[in-house]
Design a protein around this motif. Structure first.
Motif, PDB file in Angstrom:
ATOM      1  N   ASP A  32      -0.381  -0.680   5.231  1.00 35.47           N
ATOM      2  CA  ASP A  32      -0.806  -1.525   4.104  1.00 35.47           C
ATOM      3  C   ASP A  32       0.255  -1.521   3.007  1.00 35.47           C
ATOM      4  O   ASP A  32       0.579  -2.561   2.438  1.00 35.47           O
ATOM      5  CB  ASP A  32      -2.126  -1.022   3.505  1.00 35.47           C
ATOM      6  N   ILE A  33       0.768  -0.330   2.705  1.00 40.58           N
ATOM      7  CA  ILE A  33       1.775  -0.181   1.648  1.00 40.58           C
ATOM      8  C   ILE A  33       3.036  -0.947   2.007  1.00 40.58           C
ATOM      9  O   ILE A  33       3.590  -1.690   1.188  1.00 40.58           O
ATOM     10  CB  ILE A  33       2.084   1.314   1.403  1.00 40.58           C
ATOM     11  N   ILE A  34       3.483  -0.790   3.244  1.00 40.25           N
ATOM     12  CA  ILE A  34       4.705  -1.460   3.707  1.00 40.25           C
ATOM     13  C   ILE A  34       4.544  -2.978   3.615  1.00 40.25           C
ATOM     14  O   ILE A  34       5.453  -3.680   3.146  1.00 40.25           O
ATOM     15  CB  ILE A  34       5.034  -1.021   5.152  1.00 40.25           C
ATOM     16  N   GLY A  38       6.571  -5.353   1.024  1.00 39.71           N
ATOM     17  CA  GLY A  38       7.540  -6.244   1.667  1.00 39.71           C
ATOM     18  C   GLY A  38       8.772  -5.496   2.144  1.00 39.71           C
ATOM     19  O   GLY A  38       9.891  -5.982   2.034  1.00 39.71           O
ATOM     20  N   THR A  39       8.549  -4.317   2.696  1.00 42.85           N
ATOM     21  CA  THR A  39       9.666  -3.496   3.162  1.00 42.85           C
ATOM     22  C   THR A  39       9.407  -3.058   4.597  1.00 42.85           C
ATOM     23  O   THR A  39       8.451  -3.504   5.224  1.00 42.85           O
ATOM     24  CB  THR A  39       9.882  -2.290   2.211  1.00 42.85           C
ATOM     25  N   SER A  40      10.239  -2.195   5.106  1.00 41.60           N
ATOM     26  CA  SER A  40      10.100  -1.734   6.491  1.00 41.60           C
ATOM     27  C   SER A  40       9.612  -0.291   6.526  1.00 41.60           C
ATOM     28  O   SER A  40       9.680   0.430   5.528  1.00 41.60           O
ATOM     29  CB  SER A  40      11.449  -1.816   7.208  1.00 41.60           C
ATOM     30  N   LYS A  41       9.150   0.111   7.703  1.00 42.75           N
ATOM     31  CA  LYS A  41       8.727   1.495   7.892  1.00 42.75           C
ATOM     32  C   LYS A  41       9.897   2.449   7.659  1.00 42.75           C
ATOM     33  O   LYS A  41       9.734   3.518   7.083  1.00 42.75           O
ATOM     34  CB  LYS A  41       8.175   1.685   9.309  1.00 42.75           C
ATOM     35  N   GLY A  42      11.075   2.044   8.104  1.00 44.38           N
ATOM     36  CA  GLY A  42      12.269   2.874   7.901  1.00 44.38           C
ATOM     37  C   GLY A  42      12.547   3.106   6.426  1.00 44.38           C
ATOM     38  O   GLY A  42      12.865   4.218   6.011  1.00 44.38           O
ATOM     39  N   SER A  43      12.428   2.042   5.636  1.00 50.55           N
ATOM     40  CA  SER A  43      12.640   2.171   4.190  1.00 50.55           C
ATOM     41  C   SER A  43      11.589   3.073   3.560  1.00 50.55           C
ATOM     42  O   SER A  43      11.891   3.903   2.714  1.00 50.55           O
ATOM     43  CB  SER A  43      12.608   0.803   3.511  1.00 50.55           C
ATOM     44  N   PHE A  44      10.347   2.894   3.983  1.00 48.12           N
ATOM     45  CA  PHE A  44       9.273   3.726   3.447  1.00 48.12           C
ATOM     46  C   PHE A  44       9.587   5.196   3.702  1.00 48.12           C
ATOM     47  O   PHE A  44       9.558   6.020   2.787  1.00 48.12           O
ATOM     48  CB  PHE A  44       7.926   3.358   4.079  1.00 48.12           C
ATOM     49  N   TYR A  45       9.880   5.535   4.945  1.00 51.28           N
ATOM     50  CA  TYR A  45      10.099   6.947   5.299  1.00 51.28           C
ATOM     51  C   TYR A  45      11.447   7.476   4.811  1.00 51.28           C
ATOM     52  O   TYR A  45      11.653   8.683   4.779  1.00 51.28           O
ATOM     53  CB  TYR A  45       9.898   7.163   6.797  1.00 51.28           C
TER      54      TYR A  45
END
Length: 193
Positions: A32-34, A38-45
């Motif tokens: 939901d956050i990603i 408007g970003t990617s899982k890689g950016s999140f982590y």
């Protein structure tokens, strides 16, 4: 950190708190956050280990309230009254604007955290503001001097955390604002000269 990196991190934090406020902590997923950020899982982590890490940014949300209060506070107000005011106003903000599950989740993750404990970070605005009010009170002769500023700071912050913890344990069955307003003056009798 580049401006773009800061922007991505800020988007993630903003999206997280929007979802936490709207859906609650437990009903918000990393996906939901990603999506909202408007970003990617890689950016999140890259920035955060998981959803719990974002919960720790609640301290920043609360510190924004302390910054606001510091700007608005009457400098002529007595030091004990300043301590009571910041307690009352931030507890009112918590009660009115923060879902109970977010506060309870923050406290519980702080208890089990092996890393940073943001609630205890002495560099937070909260600690700096309370320390300066206590120091001012000692200078003015309003707060006892036979205890160090650090001792009084620890006592004050412990009392505030106790009020919030008890409120969370009781699932907000009473008003945190009213209880704090009634109880903290008794706790601060220890501060008076």
């Amino acid at each position: 950190m580049t401006q773009e990196e800061g922007s991505i991190k800020e988007k993630i934090i903003k999206a997280t708190w929007e979802l936490f406020f709207r859906n609650g902590y437990d009903n918000t997923t990393v996906d939901d956050i990603i999506t909202l950020a408007g970003t990617s899982k890689g950016s999140f982590y890259y920035y955060f280990e998981g959803k719990d890490a974002l919960l720790h940014t609640l301290s920043d949300v609360l510190d924004d309230q302390y910054r606001r209060l510091e700007k608005e506070m009457d400098p002529q107000l007595g030091s004990i009254d300043k301590l009571l005011l910041i307690d009352y106003e931030v507890h009112r903000f918590m009660e009115d604007h923060l879902p109970l599950d977010l506060i309870a989740s923050l406290y519980s993750t702080q208890l089990t955290s092996k890393g940073d404990r943001t609630l205890l970070d002495q560099n937070r605005k909260y600690y700096r503001l309370v320390r300066s009010i206590i120091e001012e009170g000692q200078t003015r002769g309003e707060i006892r001097k036979d205890r160090t500023i650090s001792e009084l700071l620890k006592y004050y912050t412990m009392c505030e955390r106790a009020l919030v913890t008890d409120w969370c344990l009781n699932r907000a069955s009473y008003s945190l604002t009213t209880y704090s307003k009634d109880t903290l003056p008794l706790m601060l009798l220890h501060f008076r000269t």
